[in-house]
Design a protein around this motif. Structure first.
Motif, mmCIF file in Angstrom:
data_model
loop_
_atom_site.group_PDB
_atom_site.id
_atom_site.type_symbol
_atom_site.label_atom_id
_atom_site.label_comp_id
_atom_site.label_asym_id
_atom_site.label_seq_id
_atom_site.Cartn_x
_atom_site.Cartn_y
_atom_site.Cartn_z
ATOM 1 N N TYR A 141 -2.518 0.156 -11.625
ATOM 2 C CA TYR A 141 -2.689 -1.262 -11.951
ATOM 3 C C TYR A 141 -2.120 -1.497 -13.339
ATOM 4 N N VAL A 142 -1.250 -2.485 -13.451
ATOM 5 C CA VAL A 142 -0.761 -2.912 -14.760
ATOM 6 C C VAL A 142 -1.031 -4.405 -14.850
ATOM 7 N N ARG A 143 -1.854 -4.783 -15.813
ATOM 8 C CA ARG A 143 -2.232 -6.203 -15.945
ATOM 9 C C ARG A 143 -0.982 -7.072 -16.075
ATOM 10 N N ARG A 144 -1.006 -8.209 -15.399
ATOM 11 C CA ARG A 144 0.217 -9.005 -15.265
ATOM 12 C C ARG A 144 0.931 -9.282 -16.588
ATOM 13 N N PRO B 182 4.874 0.198 -1.052
ATOM 14 C CA PRO B 182 4.052 0.453 -2.252
ATOM 15 C C PRO B 182 3.421 -0.816 -2.831
ATOM 16 N N GLU B 183 4.172 -1.910 -2.861
ATOM 17 C CA GLU B 183 3.617 -3.168 -3.395
ATOM 18 C C GLU B 183 2.706 -3.839 -2.368
ATOM 19 N N ARG B 184 3.132 -3.793 -1.105
ATOM 20 C CA ARG B 184 2.333 -4.449 -0.061
ATOM 21 C C ARG B 184 0.940 -3.814 0.022
ATOM 22 N N ILE B 185 0.894 -2.497 -0.003
ATOM 23 C CA ILE B 185 -0.394 -1.816 0.123
ATOM 24 C C ILE B 185 -1.177 -1.944 -1.189
ATOM 25 N N GLY B 186 -0.439 -2.026 -2.294
ATOM 26 C CA GLY B 186 -1.098 -2.302 -3.580
ATOM 27 C C GLY B 186 -1.843 -3.621 -3.531
ATOM 28 N N ASP B 187 -1.240 -4.609 -2.890
ATOM 29 C CA ASP B 187 -1.894 -5.914 -2.780
ATOM 30 C C ASP B 187 -3.118 -5.878 -1.876
ATOM 31 N N ARG B 188 -3.203 -4.884 -1.019
ATOM 32 C CA ARG B 188 -4.401 -4.761 -0.184
ATOM 33 C C ARG B 188 -5.519 -4.036 -0.933
ATOM 34 N N ALA C 273 -5.765 -4.290 -4.258
ATOM 35 C CA ALA C 273 -6.084 -5.152 -5.402
ATOM 36 C C ALA C 273 -7.451 -5.857 -5.298
ATOM 37 N N PRO C 274 -7.751 -6.544 -4.172
ATOM 38 C CA PRO C 274 -9.052 -7.239 -4.142
ATOM 39 C C PRO C 274 -10.241 -6.277 -4.196
ATOM 40 N N LEU C 275 -10.029 -5.032 -3.796
ATOM 41 C CA LEU C 275 -11.134 -4.066 -3.813
ATOM 42 C C LEU C 275 -11.457 -3.613 -5.239
ATOM 43 N N VAL C 276 -10.520 -3.817 -6.155
ATOM 44 C CA VAL C 276 -10.772 -3.453 -7.557
ATOM 45 C C VAL C 276 -10.766 -4.701 -8.455
ATOM 46 N N GLY C 277 -10.877 -5.859 -7.819
ATOM 47 C CA GLY C 277 -10.985 -7.094 -8.598
ATOM 48 C C GLY C 277 -9.705 -7.510 -9.285
ATOM 49 N N ALA C 278 -8.576 -7.316 -8.617
ATOM 50 C CA ALA C 278 -7.287 -7.679 -9.204
ATOM 51 C C ALA C 278 -6.597 -8.710 -8.312
ATOM 52 N N ALA C 279 -5.953 -9.681 -8.943
ATOM 53 C CA ALA C 279 -5.121 -10.607 -8.183
ATOM 54 C C ALA C 279 -3.871 -9.855 -7.737
ATOM 55 N N ALA C 280 -3.187 -10.422 -6.753
ATOM 56 C CA ALA C 280 -1.994 -9.780 -6.197
ATOM 57 C C ALA C 280 -0.924 -9.572 -7.270
ATOM 58 N N GLY C 281 -0.034 -8.624 -6.993
ATOM 59 C CA GLY C 281 1.133 -8.417 -7.857
ATOM 60 C C GLY C 281 0.900 -7.503 -9.047
ATOM 61 N N GLN C 282 -0.218 -6.801 -9.065
ATOM 62 C CA GLN C 282 -0.499 -5.946 -10.239
ATOM 63 C C GLN C 282 -0.765 -4.487 -9.886
ATOM 64 N N VAL C 283 -0.772 -4.200 -8.579
ATOM 65 C CA VAL C 283 -1.094 -2.834 -8.158
ATOM 66 C C VAL C 283 0.060 -2.298 -7.318
ATOM 67 N N VAL C 284 0.465 -1.076 -7.604
ATOM 68 C CA VAL C 284 1.504 -0.433 -6.814
ATOM 69 C C VAL C 284 0.987 0.944 -6.402
#
Ligand SMILES: *Cc1c(COP(=O)(O)O)cnc(C)c1O
Length: 418
Positions: free
Chosen positions: A243-246, A73-79, A81-92
């Motif tokens: 996405y939850v902002r850091r 869930p976190e690994r794919i969230g990080d993939r 993330a860049p498609l929605v303009g988010a740095a890693a660690g904020q999408v699950v």
């Protein structure tokens, strides 16, 4: 060959994304429904077969660790993330969009109400604003979230949100692109207005992620959700993301605190203690088969030349060309575009209103737009119909070409001409 057919050929020849179409399983059908279910990337079945036969069939329980199932869930969230303009660690990734709307909206209201209690000086925040044109599921869930949090729910058209905000507003739930009309709302300005009122913004990105730049980090969005089976081609029912902002993560108080979001999930404790980071958005055991099909599908975004910017440029060119072809091929007064002409207000679909009042011949007493879409599909052009009178055509730039666009408009012209 007509002038528009020649133009389509030229545009396809100059299209930097033209080769990506070969990565998908497609046939002679003109598929303009990727805003409902994205097409299948050709390498996905082989990857899913490996997940089923080897990871599940041979490794069995070991795959939670050895095949990376637990952290998917976190690994794919990080993939994503860049498609929605988010740095890693904020999408699950996990659960459906509907469920994530619930998590995000209740968590947003809880934060707003906690702000109000801070020092006892803040206002009582007891109102949720919801996009009055929202996809219905979001509206139903917002109504329930409001009841659970002691809030009133007020439906407001997105453009009216700045005027409707006040010191009682806790959270605002908006759709980035209107699923019916294809209108793109002004995420930066609306988010800024929500923040100026001291409230939290929750965005539903179902019709924008994978089709246009979102810029979640850049615009300071608080929480966002979206599905992966539309422009991200993850497959039917593929899991959604949250996405939850850091800086808000330590305050994210999930209304569904399942064991997967526990700081120590295998501690099997009776008291709940939330994990840190995006993991807090998880609930229960992830849907591994769908999740890993999605992970494979996302490989298309690693292709040479594929980027959100390239996709957006082609998307606008496709929708512009479609509107031009419709103008040329469809007899006057038969359809009317409800999608904004301005690029800044357009997503990646064109919606055409097709009602008896627009002069079309009424067909068999059925809603005219539904009947027209049925005939289009019989003629090999697949879009969809949304009640009561809208024909929707979605343009996924990774696999839709300009010849598809010309053909769709030509067949539509023939179909509504009777
Ligand atoms: C497609 C869509 C959904 C779908 O929600 P599910 O829970 O996946 O069924 C939700 N919101 C919007 C805006 C959509 O376009």
């Amino acid at each position: 060959m007509s002038e528009l057919q020649r133009t389509a050929e030229d545009l396809d020849a100059a299209d930097p994304l033209a080769a990506v179409r070969g990565r998908f399983v497609l046939d002679d059908v003109t598929y303009l429904d990727g805003n409902s279910l994205g097409a299948l990337p050709a390498h996905v079945p082989g990857r899913v077969e490996d997940v089923v036969r080897r990871q599940w069939g041979e490794l069995r329980i070991r795959s939670w660790e050895e095949s990376g199932w637990w952290t998917a869930p976190e690994r794919i969230g990080d993939r994503i993330a860049p498609l929605v303009g988010a740095a890693a660690g904020q999408v699950v990734v996990g659960d459906s969009t509907s469920v994530n709307v619930f998590k995000a909206l209740v968590a947003a209201v809880r934060m707003a109400q906690e702000d109000g209690r801070g020092g006892g000086a803040g206002p009582v925040r007891d109102e949720i604003l919801v996009d009055a044109t929202t996809f219905p599921s979001d509206g139903y869930i917002a109504e329930s979230a409001a009841r659970m949090t002691g809030c009133a729910l007020r439906p407001v058209a997105p453009a009216e949100v700045p005027g409707a905000l006040g010191e009682r507003t806790a959270a605002v739930l908006l759709n980035h692109v209107d699923y019916r009309t294809g209108r793109l709302h002004d995420l930066p300005a609306l988010t800024a207005a929500v923040h100026a009122a001291g409230a939290y913004a929750v965005w539903d990105l179902c019709h924008s992620a994978g089709a246009l730049p979102v810029g979640l980090d850049e615009h300071g969005v608080d929480l966002a959700v979206g599905c992966t089976y539309k422009y991200l081609n993850g497959g039917p029912g593929s899991p959604a993301y949250l996405y939850v902002r850091r800086d808000l993560q330590p305050r994210f108080d999930s209304p569904l605190p399942g064991w997967n979001s526990h700081a120590e999930p295998f501690g099997m404790r009776s008291e709940y203690a939330p994990a840190s980071g995006a993991v807090r958005g998880r609930v229960g055991t992830p849907d591994i088969l769908s999740l890993l099909a999605l992970e494979a599908a996302l490989d298309v975004w690693d292709e040479e030349g594929v980027s959100v910017a390239a996709v957006r440029a082609k998307s606008l060119a496709l929708t512009d060309f479609f509107l031009r072809c419709v103008e040329e091929y469809v007899p006057d007064g038969r359809v009317e575009s409800v999608t904004p002409a301005a690029h800044a207000e357009r997503g990646s679909q064109v919606a055409l209103r097709c009602s008896p009042t627009l002069g079309s011949a009424r067909v068999g007493g059925a809603p005219i737009a539904g009947e027209v879409m049925k005939r289009l599909i019989e003629r090999g052009v697949v879009g969809d119909y949304r009640a009561p009178d809208v024909l929707r055509f979605g343009f996924t730039p990774l696999y839709v070409g300009f010849a598809d666009v010309e053909r769709a408009a030509r067949v539509l012209g023939r179909t509504v001409a009777g």
